[in-house]
Write a protein that holds these residues in place. Sequence first.
Motif, PDB file in Angstrom:
ATOM      1  N   ARG A 177      62.034  35.937  29.202  1.00 49.14           N
ATOM      2  CA  ARG A 177      61.400  34.682  28.788  1.00 49.14           C
ATOM      3  C   ARG A 177      62.163  34.041  27.629  1.00 49.14           C
ATOM      4  N   ALA A 178      62.593  34.863  26.676  1.00 51.92           N
ATOM      5  CA  ALA A 178      63.336  34.347  25.528  1.00 51.92           C
ATOM      6  C   ALA A 178      64.682  33.781  25.952  1.00 51.92           C
ATOM      7  N   ALA A 179      65.382  34.480  26.863  1.00 54.00           N
ATOM      8  CA  ALA A 179      66.685  34.010  27.328  1.00 54.00           C
ATOM      9  C   ALA A 179      66.549  32.697  28.086  1.00 54.00           C
ATOM     10  N   VAL A 180      65.531  32.600  28.935  1.00 58.64           N
ATOM     11  CA  VAL A 180      65.299  31.353  29.674  1.00 58.64           C
ATOM     12  C   VAL A 180      64.956  30.227  28.706  1.00 58.64           C
ATOM     13  N   GLY A 181      64.140  30.536  27.697  1.00 59.47           N
ATOM     14  CA  GLY A 181      63.802  29.522  26.694  1.00 59.47           C
ATOM     15  C   GLY A 181      65.016  29.042  25.940  1.00 59.47           C
ATOM     16  N   ASP A 182      65.900  29.966  25.562  1.00 65.65           N
ATOM     17  CA  ASP A 182      67.141  29.589  24.884  1.00 65.65           C
ATOM     18  C   ASP A 182      67.995  28.696  25.779  1.00 65.65           C
ATOM     19  N   PHE A 183      68.062  29.042  27.061  1.00 68.79           N
ATOM     20  CA  PHE A 183      68.854  28.255  28.011  1.00 68.79           C
ATOM     21  C   PHE A 183      68.315  26.833  28.109  1.00 68.79           C
ATOM     22  N   MET A 184      67.014  26.690  28.225  1.00 68.33           N
ATOM     23  CA  MET A 184      66.422  25.363  28.380  1.00 68.33           C
ATOM     24  C   MET A 184      66.486  24.554  27.091  1.00 68.33           C
ATOM     25  N   ASP A 185      66.614  25.227  25.950  1.00 63.33           N
ATOM     26  CA  ASP A 185      66.652  24.528  24.663  1.00 63.33           C
ATOM     27  C   ASP A 185      68.066  24.212  24.178  1.00 63.33           C
ATOM     28  N   MET A 186      69.080  24.597  24.940  1.00 64.13           N
ATOM     29  CA  MET A 186      70.444  24.369  24.461  1.00 64.13           C
ATOM     30  C   MET A 186      70.780  22.873  24.467  1.00 64.13           C
ATOM     31  N   PRO A 187      71.699  22.453  23.604  1.00 62.55           N
ATOM     32  CA  PRO A 187      72.012  21.021  23.454  1.00 62.55           C
ATOM     33  C   PRO A 187      72.377  20.331  24.758  1.00 62.55           C
ATOM     34  N   LEU A 188      73.065  21.031  25.674  1.00 65.69           N
ATOM     35  CA  LEU A 188      73.447  20.402  26.937  1.00 65.69           C
ATOM     36  C   LEU A 188      72.222  19.945  27.715  1.00 65.69           C
ATOM     37  N   MET A 189      71.164  20.753  27.725  1.00 67.89           N
ATOM     38  CA  MET A 189      69.960  20.372  28.453  1.00 67.89           C
ATOM     39  C   MET A 189      69.299  19.157  27.810  1.00 67.89           C
ATOM     40  N   HIS A 190      69.329  19.082  26.494  1.00 65.93           N
ATOM     41  CA  HIS A 190      68.772  17.917  25.813  1.00 65.93           C
ATOM     42  C   HIS A 190      69.610  16.666  26.088  1.00 65.93           C
ATOM     43  N   LEU A 191      70.921  16.849  26.204  1.00 66.08           N
ATOM     44  CA  LEU A 191      71.787  15.721  26.534  1.00 66.08           C
ATOM     45  C   LEU A 191      71.468  15.189  27.928  1.00 66.08           C
ATOM     46  N   ILE A 192      71.272  16.101  28.877  1.00 61.68           N
ATOM     47  CA  ILE A 192      70.901  15.693  30.230  1.00 61.68           C
ATOM     48  C   ILE A 192      69.553  14.977  30.216  1.00 61.68           C
ATOM     49  N   GLY A 193      68.639  15.472  29.375  1.00 64.23           N
ATOM     50  CA  GLY A 193      67.309  14.883  29.298  1.00 64.23           C
ATOM     51  C   GLY A 193      67.295  13.454  28.802  1.00 64.23           C
ATOM     52  N   ARG A 194      68.331  13.045  28.091  1.00 63.33           N
ATOM     53  CA  ARG A 194      68.394  11.677  27.591  1.00 63.33           C
ATOM     54  C   ARG A 194      68.445  10.641  28.716  1.00 63.33           C
ATOM     55  N   MET A 195      68.791  11.068  29.928  1.00 59.76           N
ATOM     56  CA  MET A 195      68.897  10.141  31.047  1.00 59.76           C
ATOM     57  C   MET A 195      67.527   9.746  31.596  1.00 59.76           C
ATOM     58  N   ASP A 196      66.478  10.482  31.224  1.00 60.24           N
ATOM     59  CA  ASP A 196      65.147  10.239  31.770  1.00 60.24           C
ATOM     60  C   ASP A 196      64.146   9.980  30.652  1.00 60.24           C
ATOM     61  N   ILE A 253      59.433  26.821  33.199  1.00 59.90           N
ATOM     62  CA  ILE A 253      60.569  25.898  33.129  1.00 59.90           C
ATOM     63  C   ILE A 253      60.117  24.484  33.455  1.00 59.90           C
ATOM     64  N   ASP A 254      59.096  24.353  34.312  1.00 58.27           N
ATOM     65  CA  ASP A 254      58.592  23.020  34.660  1.00 58.27           C
ATOM     66  C   ASP A 254      58.114  22.284  33.415  1.00 58.27           C
ATOM     67  N   TYR A 255      57.454  22.995  32.513  1.00 58.29           N
ATOM     68  CA  TYR A 255      56.975  22.366  31.280  1.00 58.29           C
ATOM     69  C   TYR A 255      58.149  21.901  30.418  1.00 58.29           C
ATOM     70  N   LYS A 256      59.168  22.757  30.319  1.00 52.33           N
ATOM     71  CA  LYS A 256      60.319  22.421  29.497  1.00 52.33           C
ATOM     72  C   LYS A 256      61.126  21.278  30.113  1.00 52.33           C
ATOM     73  N   SER A 257      61.261  21.285  31.434  1.00 56.22           N
ATOM     74  CA  SER A 257      61.990  20.211  32.110  1.00 56.22           C
ATOM     75  C   SER A 257      61.282  18.881  31.918  1.00 56.22           C
ATOM     76  N   CYS A 258      59.970  18.904  32.002  1.00 55.55           N
ATOM     77  CA  CYS A 258      59.197  17.688  31.799  1.00 55.55           C
ATOM     78  C   CYS A 258      59.346  17.187  30.363  1.00 55.55           C
ATOM     79  N   ALA A 259      59.320  18.107  29.410  1.00 55.86           N
ATOM     80  CA  ALA A 259      59.481  17.723  28.001  1.00 55.86           C
ATOM     81  C   ALA A 259      60.852  17.104  27.751  1.00 55.86           C
ATOM     82  N   LEU A 260      61.897  17.633  28.413  1.00 57.50           N
ATOM     83  CA  LEU A 260      63.234  17.069  28.258  1.00 57.50           C
ATOM     84  C   LEU A 260      63.301  15.645  28.786  1.00 57.50           C
ATOM     85  N   ALA A 261      62.419  15.319  29.758  1.00 55.69           N
ATOM     86  CA  ALA A 261      62.340  13.952  30.284  1.00 55.69           C
ATOM     87  C   ALA A 261      61.328  13.130  29.498  1.00 55.69           C
TER      88      ALA A 261
END
Length: 214
Positions: A83-102, A176-184
């Motif tokens: 869970r911690a590793a997945v959380g770190d993956f979803m919180d990395m800067p690249l994912m936030h950069l992708i999230g800026r598109m939505d 991950i669905d919650y984190k993906s939604c938050a990134l958007a």
Amino acid sequence: MLAYRSRYFNLIAPFLWHYIAKRNGHKLAARCYHDARPIYRDMLAKAPNVGAKNPMAHNIYMALVFFAMYRASGGELTKEDLRAAVGDFMDMPLMHLIGRMDDLNTPQTRARFERNSRQNEQWRLDHLDQIDASWDFNFDGGPQGDGVWYYFTYCPINQFCRENGLLDVLPIMCDIDYKSCALAHGVLRREHTLALDGKVCDYWMVGDGGKGPR
């Protein structure tokens, strides 16, 4: 079975190696990384055949990388470690950069999410050889208001986990669905998941009022 696609493993596994090493040590991380690829191949061979060209296929290709790394630890990674590793993956800067598109605060993004969901369901209906193996999008009975609503009664990742002894870590993928939604820049309001023995996985995604990460 699903055809092996190396790009998903090559993209995700090095980041997981880094996050596992940070929390659990380089020795375990190295073993997880080097032993996971054949496990990943074997998992794909056992996975429901959603179709490699299915627009939703990336979800199972990616989830199985996490599961393969977890299995490759030989039990040394706990559920909370994963869970911690997945959380770190979803919180990395690249994912936030992708999230800026939505931005689910805007009608344009909500309309695009709705359109993509309906296109995903139409793909399933157009491919009868995969129709029973893929996610079934349903759009009836949703809440009213500005948001995107649908639900599944079948999820191939849920099916795979139940058949391969991974049900205990499946909820981590659901998170991950919650984190993906938050990134958007949205909020996922959910009442049920198949992973926790619900009859559906429901998705009600609304804008966060501009309060999310930028």
